[in-house]
Design a protein around this motif. Structure first.
Motif, PDB file in Angstrom:
ATOM      1  N   UNK A  13       0.886  -1.095  -0.024  1.00 36.05           N
ATOM      2  CA  UNK A  13      -0.068  -0.043  -0.004  1.00 36.05           C
ATOM      3  C   UNK A  13       0.886   1.358   0.089  1.00 36.05           C
ATOM      4  N   UNK A  14       1.910   1.186   0.665  1.00 34.41           N
ATOM      5  CA  UNK A  14       2.593   2.406   0.893  1.00 34.41           C
ATOM      6  C   UNK A  14       3.935   2.755  -0.433  1.00 34.41           C
ATOM      7  N   UNK A  15       3.597   3.737  -0.979  1.00 37.28           N
ATOM      8  CA  UNK A  15       4.647   4.097  -2.072  1.00 37.28           C
ATOM      9  C   UNK A  15       6.108   4.430  -1.834  1.00 37.28           C
ATOM     10  N   UNK A  53       9.451  -1.498  -8.598  1.00 43.69           N
ATOM     11  CA  UNK A  53      10.278  -2.665  -7.690  1.00 43.69           C
ATOM     12  C   UNK A  53      10.247  -2.321  -6.358  1.00 43.69           C
ATOM     13  N   UNK A  54       9.771  -1.087  -5.905  1.00 40.34           N
ATOM     14  CA  UNK A  54       9.617  -0.896  -4.405  1.00 40.34           C
ATOM     15  C   UNK A  54      11.018  -0.884  -3.731  1.00 40.34           C
ATOM     16  N   UNK A  55      12.125  -0.347  -4.233  1.00 40.09           N
ATOM     17  CA  UNK A  55      13.196  -0.767  -3.613  1.00 40.09           C
ATOM     18  C   UNK A  55      14.163   0.633  -3.830  1.00 40.09           C
ATOM     19  N   UNK A  56      15.047   0.848  -2.843  1.00 48.58           N
ATOM     20  CA  UNK A  56      15.930   1.946  -3.229  1.00 48.58           C
ATOM     21  C   UNK A  56      17.351   1.281  -3.272  1.00 48.58           C
ATOM     22  N   UNK A  57      18.308   1.945  -3.615  1.00 47.47           N
ATOM     23  CA  UNK A  57      19.841   1.363  -3.712  1.00 47.47           C
ATOM     24  C   UNK A  57      20.579   2.823  -4.069  1.00 47.47           C
ATOM     25  N   UNK A  58      21.694   2.875  -3.015  1.00 48.95           N
ATOM     26  CA  UNK A  58      22.674   3.825  -3.386  1.00 48.95           C
ATOM     27  C   UNK A  58      24.005   3.290  -3.985  1.00 48.95           C
ATOM     28  N   UNK A  92      -2.215   3.983   8.484  1.00 48.93           N
ATOM     29  CA  UNK A  92      -2.472   2.678   8.864  1.00 48.93           C
ATOM     30  C   UNK A  92      -2.668   2.316  10.453  1.00 48.93           C
ATOM     31  N   UNK A  93      -3.511   1.219  10.606  1.00 55.33           N
ATOM     32  CA  UNK A  93      -3.260   0.866  12.186  1.00 55.33           C
ATOM     33  C   UNK A  93      -2.899  -0.513  12.156  1.00 55.33           C
ATOM     34  N   UNK A  94      -1.848  -0.639  12.969  1.00 54.50           N
ATOM     35  CA  UNK A  94      -1.032  -1.692  13.024  1.00 54.50           C
ATOM     36  C   UNK A  94      -1.708  -2.935  13.561  1.00 54.50           C
TER      37      UNK A  94
END
Length: 556
Positions: A13-15, A53-58, A92-94
């Motif tokens: 759900x979270x971008x 892909x919902x990923x970060x990379x440095x 969002x509610x955990x």
């Protein structure tokens, strides 16, 4: 325990772009978003975010992962804290799951008792006004309290064996303050960067100490402002009292060291709050300034967090909050202008009362800088930071040319030579490693499997590397491979980050695995090729038929 299904749902759900953009402004570049990396200092952006892909990379420091990894690293918090933080940001509610007989973690019980203690102390907050010259508005806004040896609280704790044991764990033995003289002293509630309660700072006249879960104040900076103003410098004041008074007189972005185990600033603390300008205010009579200089020099061994730091030495006649209270906030820029850069401060303190012309002193300084380099992690900014210090030593010397040439030129040349030698040796190791064949399999294919396992462990891609598959692969390729080491790391820790992986693999092996992770960002077919490798290795070894288990279509 947080529900696994909730975590997976949250990831969907979270971008990742929206989340990271709330911390670091992102700029669209082709299919990806880019920014200067928030985890290391750089002038051109090497930090990339792939929304699909919902990923970060440095590509500079190697940090990578999904939304949870980013928040864990950026805010220096645990996995569960990061989930809570993202959920709160996203509305969002955990969701949690409990066993039939839920057992509270010891740390949860300790935290709850600490909150009870805080509430008792808070009721006496108004009594601080006269003793500390703190007004009622500040006491209320910061929820300040006054310590008390409460007979009622002592009785409650001592009548319950579990509470009595817990009280000892939070440094509040049987409900008694550490020292009789602590009665009526200032008590400050502490919070982590994710706003989680982190215990109480007791401003004891003897030595300040922490009441709460052990270790919760490690590396902690007290920030009464809750939110720091952007584009304004951060001002680290010498005590918690000064920080509160700074807040009271309107000094923007004033914070204070809350770690009761540390007597001066550390690289860990600097990492908590990043800014182009950070001023560290030091009271000369309260701090060993030479030791502080050595501590700051040591901090460059592992990071460049010190960049942007300036140090201002004050005395009992010049107190920043009191000066601002007397003359107005307008005097602040003029006072801060008298500070030294971190490297000029180091140079000044290391040359103070020294015969800077003596060969002994020159040799000591050269050895100090060379040892700093040798003991460092060799991150890319080490030579530059050491050069700053060497130049500062030259400026503070009586014989500027002599010390400058020895400490600056010679050190720079040595660093360059050492770097060249190190790079040549490292290149040789990389070539030897890349040419390895293990059980008839090129090492790069094994490292690509490791990269896939890392991505799966972070929930970035759908799981293929199950325990059975990993076990079967390791039976073929052996225990002394990157895959086996990362599998062991996951079994031991449950969750892994870049630091853990680098430590387990070593520099060369980590570099090769990191290259595979970069390929995932750049090549849409990386996933399919890697899954094909699993199929080929297992089929050739006649271990397990995996063709039906693996979807070979690329994740694009």
């Amino acid at each position: 325990m947080i529900s696994k299904s909730f975590i997976e749902d949250m990831k969907n759900k979270v971008s990742i772009v929206d989340l990271i953009d709330s911390y670091v402004p992102l700029k669209k570049q082709g299919k990806e978003f880019v920014a200067c990396c928030p985890f290391h200092s750089e002038s051109s952006p090497s930090f990339k975010v792939n929304e699909e892909k919902q990923i970060f990379h440095c590509f500079g420091c190697g940090e990578n992962g999904g939304i949870i990894d980013f928040v864990m690293e950026h805010e220096s918090i645990s996995f569960s804290d990061a989930v809570e933080t993202i959920a709160a940001k996203s509305g969002l509610t955990v969701e949690r799951v409990y066993s039939r007989q839920p057992v509270q973690k010891k740390s949860n019980v300790e935290a709850k008792l600490t909150v009870i203690v805080k509430n008792v102390f808070s009721k006496r907050g108004e009594s601080l006004t006269n003793k500390y010259d703190i007004n009622s508005k500040t006491i209320s806004e910061l929820d300040l309290g006054a310590a008390i040896n409460s007979q009622g609280l002592q009785q409650i704790i001592n009548n319950d064996l579990n509470l009595k044991k817990t009280s000892a764990l939070i440094n509040f033995h049987s409900g008694y303050l550490k020292n009789p003289s602590d009665d009526m002293c200032l008590v400050v509630p502490l919070y982590k960067t994710n706003k989680q309660f982190a215990g109480l700072y007791v401003n004891s006249p003897k030595t300040p100490y922490h009441i709460g879960v052990k270790g919760d104040d490690r590396g902690l900076i007290y920030n009464p402002n809750k939110i720091l103003e952007r584009n304004k410098p951060i001002i680290i004041l010498p005590s918690i009292i000064d920080t509160i008074k700074g807040y009271q007189v309107g000094i923007p972005n004033c914070v204070g060291v809350a770690d009761t185990h540390k007597k001066s600033l550390t690289g860990e603390m600097l990492r908590s709050y990043k800014a182009n300008e950070i001023y560290y205010i030091v009271e000369k009579d309260q701090v060993d300034t030479r030791q502080l200089a050595l501590d700051l020099l040591a901090s460059i061994k592992t990071s460049n967090n010190i960049i942007g730091l300036k140090v201002l030495i004050t005395n009992d006649k010049i107190n920043l909050p009191n000066t601002v209270a007397a003359y107005g906030i307008e005097v602040l820029p003029d006072i801060l202008s008298k500070s030294n850069t971190w490297y000029d401060f180091i140079g000044r303190e290391l040359t103070r009362s020294q015969d800077t012309n003596s060969e002994k002193f020159k040799a000591e300084m050269s050895k100090l800088l060379l040892d700093t380099f040798t003991q460092s992690t060799k991150h890319k900014d080490v030579p530059l930071l050491l050069h700053f210090v060497a130049e500062a030593l030259g400026k503070c010397s009586v014989d500027i040319n002599s010390i400058f040439h020895l400490a600056s030129k010679s050190i720079s040349e040595h660093v360059e030579e050492d770097l060249q030698r190190t790079e040549n040796e490292l290149m040789k190791k990389h070539v030897e490693y890349s040419n390895q064949i293990v059980a008839g399999i090129p090492i790069k294919k094994i490292d690509s499997l490791t990269a896939l396992l890392i991505l799966e462990s972070k929930g970035v891609v759908e799981q293929t590397m199950t325990e059975d598959v990993c076990s079967e692969l390791i039976s073929v390729i052996g225990e002394n491979t990157s895959l086996a080491k990362v599998v062991q790391l996951i079994e031991d820790n449950g969750y892994i980050n870049a630091v853990d992986i680098k430590k387990a693999l070593g520099e060369v092996e980590y570099f090769q695995v990191n290259n595979c992770l970069q390929e995932f960002m750049l090549d849409d077919w990386f996933l399919a090729d890697t899954k094909l490798n699993i199929s080929l290795i297992t089929k050739n070894s006649n271990i397990v038929e995996t063709t039906n288990l693996i979807n070979l279509s690329p994740s694009i």
